[in-house]
Design a protein around this motif. Structure first.
Motif, PDB file in Angstrom:
ATOM      1  N   GLY A 165     -13.949   2.571  -4.958  1.00 29.94           N
ATOM      2  CA  GLY A 165     -13.717   1.805  -3.738  1.00 29.94           C
ATOM      3  C   GLY A 165     -12.862   0.563  -3.950  1.00 29.94           C
ATOM      4  O   GLY A 165     -12.394  -0.041  -2.989  1.00 29.94           O
ATOM      5  N   ASN A 166     -12.659   0.163  -5.200  1.00 29.86           N
ATOM      6  CA  ASN A 166     -11.737  -0.940  -5.473  1.00 29.86           C
ATOM      7  C   ASN A 166     -10.289  -0.437  -5.385  1.00 29.86           C
ATOM      8  O   ASN A 166     -10.052   0.770  -5.386  1.00 29.86           O
ATOM      9  CB  ASN A 166     -11.989  -1.522  -6.863  1.00 29.86           C
ATOM     10  N   VAL A 167      -9.345  -1.391  -5.325  1.00 30.85           N
ATOM     11  CA  VAL A 167      -7.942  -0.960  -5.280  1.00 30.85           C
ATOM     12  C   VAL A 167      -7.137  -1.670  -6.370  1.00 30.85           C
ATOM     13  O   VAL A 167      -7.438  -2.812  -6.737  1.00 30.85           O
ATOM     14  CB  VAL A 167      -7.281  -1.256  -3.903  1.00 30.85           C
ATOM     15  N   GLU A 217       4.778  -4.046  -1.978  1.00 36.38           N
ATOM     16  CA  GLU A 217       3.635  -3.894  -2.880  1.00 36.38           C
ATOM     17  C   GLU A 217       3.079  -2.477  -2.687  1.00 36.38           C
ATOM     18  O   GLU A 217       3.229  -1.893  -1.613  1.00 36.38           O
ATOM     19  CB  GLU A 217       2.517  -4.895  -2.547  1.00 36.38           C
ATOM     20  N   TRP A 218       2.424  -1.957  -3.741  1.00 39.71           N
ATOM     21  CA  TRP A 218       1.716  -0.688  -3.587  1.00 39.71           C
ATOM     22  C   TRP A 218       0.217  -0.892  -3.804  1.00 39.71           C
ATOM     23  O   TRP A 218      -0.205  -1.856  -4.454  1.00 39.71           O
ATOM     24  CB  TRP A 218       2.251   0.408  -4.501  1.00 39.71           C
ATOM     25  N   VAL A 219      -0.571   0.010  -3.252  1.00 39.99           N
ATOM     26  CA  VAL A 219      -2.025  -0.023  -3.358  1.00 39.99           C
ATOM     27  C   VAL A 219      -2.511   1.353  -3.788  1.00 39.99           C
ATOM     28  O   VAL A 219      -2.108   2.353  -3.203  1.00 39.99           O
ATOM     29  CB  VAL A 219      -2.668  -0.332  -1.982  1.00 39.99           C
ATOM     30  N   GLN A 220      -3.331   1.360  -4.814  1.00 37.70           N
ATOM     31  CA  GLN A 220      -3.967   2.620  -5.206  1.00 37.70           C
ATOM     32  C   GLN A 220      -5.477   2.470  -4.986  1.00 37.70           C
ATOM     33  O   GLN A 220      -6.098   1.558  -5.525  1.00 37.70           O
ATOM     34  CB  GLN A 220      -3.667   2.916  -6.684  1.00 37.70           C
ATOM     35  N   VAL A 221      -6.024   3.376  -4.200  1.00 38.26           N
ATOM     36  CA  VAL A 221      -7.462   3.311  -3.934  1.00 38.26           C
ATOM     37  C   VAL A 221      -8.189   4.065  -5.041  1.00 38.26           C
ATOM     38  O   VAL A 221      -7.915   5.239  -5.295  1.00 38.26           O
ATOM     39  CB  VAL A 221      -7.805   3.918  -2.553  1.00 38.26           C
ATOM     40  N   LEU A 270      -0.067   6.706  -2.861  1.00 35.75           N
ATOM     41  CA  LEU A 270      -0.280   5.261  -2.770  1.00 35.75           C
ATOM     42  C   LEU A 270       0.033   4.792  -1.347  1.00 35.75           C
ATOM     43  O   LEU A 270       0.675   5.501  -0.572  1.00 35.75           O
ATOM     44  CB  LEU A 270       0.642   4.513  -3.752  1.00 35.75           C
ATOM     45  N   TYR A 271      -0.418   3.577  -1.041  1.00 40.61           N
ATOM     46  CA  TYR A 271      -0.051   2.938   0.221  1.00 40.61           C
ATOM     47  C   TYR A 271       0.903   1.789  -0.084  1.00 40.61           C
ATOM     48  O   TYR A 271       0.845   1.182  -1.159  1.00 40.61           O
ATOM     49  CB  TYR A 271      -1.309   2.408   0.928  1.00 40.61           C
ATOM     50  N   TYR A 272       1.751   1.486   0.890  1.00 39.17           N
ATOM     51  CA  TYR A 272       2.803   0.483   0.634  1.00 39.17           C
ATOM     52  C   TYR A 272       2.872  -0.552   1.759  1.00 39.17           C
ATOM     53  O   TYR A 272       2.564  -0.251   2.909  1.00 39.17           O
ATOM     54  CB  TYR A 272       4.164   1.170   0.516  1.00 39.17           C
ATOM     55  N   THR A 273       3.357  -1.750   1.376  1.00 37.65           N
ATOM     56  CA  THR A 273       3.604  -2.790   2.380  1.00 37.65           C
ATOM     57  C   THR A 273       5.111  -2.887   2.616  1.00 37.65           C
ATOM     58  O   THR A 273       5.918  -2.413   1.809  1.00 37.65           O
ATOM     59  CB  THR A 273       3.136  -4.170   1.892  1.00 37.65           C
ATOM     60  N   LYS A 274       5.478  -3.559   3.691  1.00 36.80           N
ATOM     61  CA  LYS A 274       6.905  -3.797   3.948  1.00 36.80           C
ATOM     62  C   LYS A 274       7.515  -4.730   2.911  1.00 36.80           C
ATOM     63  O   LYS A 274       8.725  -4.787   2.747  1.00 36.80           O
ATOM     64  CB  LYS A 274       7.076  -4.406   5.349  1.00 36.80           C
TER      65      LYS A 274
END
Lengths: 397, 134
Positions: free
Chosen positions: B28-30, B20-24, B13-17
């Motif tokens: 193409g949606n997250v 929040e997390w993001v799953q791609v 996953l990707y994360y913000t400071k």
């Protein structure tokens, strides 16, 4: 930052430790919800040593306290407490307190953690003003940092008090206290609390390693022992250490006012623009009119003039959680503001306290709470929020 | 799962400071949610004010509000785009966010400029290091 005697234990065991009113305090150990329900269904223990203790000693102590607080504290015998208010000259609430008659012309005032300093200064200045004319036999001492106060609350608190102290708290009337001993440690035990449940509180003096007076900083000798002893004895009832988070949701479910939210006065450097008198906050029961007290004249005038706003409890009908500062409407017209609100952990709905135009301050009024720009339906109710037959100190067993 | 003290960080996953997390997703949606650290800081989640489907959000602007028993917090959009779906399950069971923070997604976003936006986020390892620094 101010800290209680066994802060280190809380730091090691609480999941959330945060600043509250200048004190670094445990907010929750496991979760607010879990701790809240432990108190409603079993028993919980709170370290509320951040509460203020101010002592009044001397032949004139009673007379002085009768003048600076609103209730009649002359009647209850030693040792018992009286719920009484401190008002300013304008009749607004400086704090809500318990004053214990300790015997031998000694009184202990238990007051709020964010009010004890200003109260101590206030009482000292009044004493000084009186002494310009007549000498008082009165000593006022702030013992906040020295006194430990633990609050044990819930339907199983009675069993715990019986086992640990040999005291049946149900034999004590509300706010009645007694001297007890736990393995040689002497303390005062009162039947009291701030959760709506049956319960008791213990008070004793101990060293505080975080005392603001550096010369007094020493390891506590008794506090940790007593705390752990109660936790140990409470294991069979699944006792939980509880933080200030649950303390707030519990008092709100019971419908109790909190100084700083419901009751308040204008203060130097404060952003509050509002003052609240006991008449507005439904605290008339703590007003003893057959004596002189500071603020009495202002209250009488307010009675004549009519109240600008009055306190009311409400529960959400629509989904949403009310919070302090949210606006209250009736049929689209602004009628007041929320002073406390939360999600009731017991009921699973939003509950709150608001100050509204007096004509709406009664149960059964449909109102709207503005939550993030949307008006959500709510209904005014009589406290407590829970069914008193099933929960609280007067539940049917 | 990477563990930083008591906090779990899910890999991939990707994360913000702001946690929040993001799953791609493959299309193409997250999916967007909040991290284990965030849910532990919040405590008992009591209410999620889900964003409206169709809402256009800009990266790091407010996506929606999430309420614990104690307070209201904002959830920020980790990427710019349009909200195409929300997790309605959270309306009746907001506690899912405490129980399974990496399963309890809040919104599905159709990103505008995913590649660019991801450059402003942390991967799991970088986020774990970030947590250590807090």
């Amino acid at each position: 930052m101010k800290r209680v005697h066994i802060f280190d234990w809380h730091k090691a065991n609480a999941k959330k430790v945060e600043e509250f009113a200048g004190w670094e305090m445990p907010i929750w150990y496991s979760s607010i919800k879990e701790e809240h329900l432990a108190v409603r269904n079993g028993v919980g223990i709170f370290d509320v040593s951040h509460m203020g203790e101010i002592f009044f000693r001397g032949k004139d102590a009673l007379k002085f306290l009768q003048y600076v607080t609103t209730n009649d504290i002359s009647r209850p015998p030693a040792i018992s407490g009286t719920y009484t208010l401190v008002l300013n000259e304008r009749g607004a609430v400086k704090d809500e307190t318990l004053v214990f008659n300790m015997g031998n012309d000694t009184y202990m005032m238990v007051c709020d953690s964010d009010a004890f300093e200003k109260l101590y200064a206030w009482f000292t200045s009044i004493k000084g003003a009186i002494e310009q004319y007549t000498k008082l036999d009165l000593e006022i001492e702030n013992k906040t940092y020295d006194y430990v106060m633990f609050s044990i609350q819930g339907p199983k608190a009675r069993d715990l008090a019986m086992e640990l102290f040999g005291v049946d708290i149900n034999e004590l009337w509300w706010f009645k206290a007694t001297e007890v001993e736990l393995d040689g440690i002497k303390m005062i035990l009162s039947r009291s609390g701030y959760t709506g449940e049956n319960g008791f509180e213990v008070y004793f003096e101990d060293a505080n390693p975080y005392h603001p007076d550096e010369s007094k900083r020493e390891k506590p000798e008794k506090a940790l022992y007593v705390w752990e002893k109660i936790l140990e004895a409470g294991k069979k009832y699944d006792i939980k250490p509880c933080g200030l988070g649950a303390r707030d949701t519990l008092r709100l479910e019971a419908g109790y006012t909190l100084y700083g939210n419901e009751t308040k006065e204008l203060q130097l450097l404060s952003t509050d623009i509002d003052e609240v008198t006991p008449l507005q906050a439904n605290l008339d029961f703590a007003l003893f009119w057959d004596k002189e007290f500071i603020g009495k004249d202002a209250l009488l005038k307010q009675k004549e003039r009519g109240l600008p706003s009055k306190m009311v409890h409400f529960k959400m009908v629509d989904k949403g959680i009310p919070r302090a500062g949210y606006k209250v409407y009736k049929d689209g017209q602004l009628i007041g503001e929320v002073t406390s609100g939360t999600m009731s952990p017991l009921l699973g709905i939003g509950i709150g306290i608001a100050f509204v135009k007096p004509e709406f301050a009664k149960p059964g009024v449909e109102i709207e709470i503005e939550i993030r720009g949307q008006e959500k339906k709510a209904l005014t109710v009589a406290p407590p929020f829970y069914d008193p037959k099933k929960y609280g100190a007067f539940r049917e067993m | 799962m990477i563990e930083v003290g008591e906090y779990k960080v899910k890999e991939g996953l990707y994360y913000t400071k702001e946690h929040e997390w993001v799953q791609v997703l493959e299309d193409g949606n997250v999916l967007v949610g909040i991290s284990d650290y965030a849910q532990k800081e919040l405590g008992d989640v009591a209410y999620v004010e889900l964003p409206e489907v169709g809402k256009e959000v800009k990266q790091f602007e407010v996506l929606c509000e999430i309420e614990s028993v104690k307070a209201v917090s904002e959830v920020y959009a980790p990427v710019s785009g349009e909200v195409v779906e929300v997790n309605g399950e959270l309306e009746d069971a907001p506690e899912k966010i405490n129980e399974e923070p990496y399963e309890a997604w809040i919104a599905k976003i159709k990103p505008e400029n995913l590649e660019e936006d991801l450059k402003n986020l942390m991967d799991a390892e970088a986020y774990a290091k970030y947590l250590e620094s807090l």
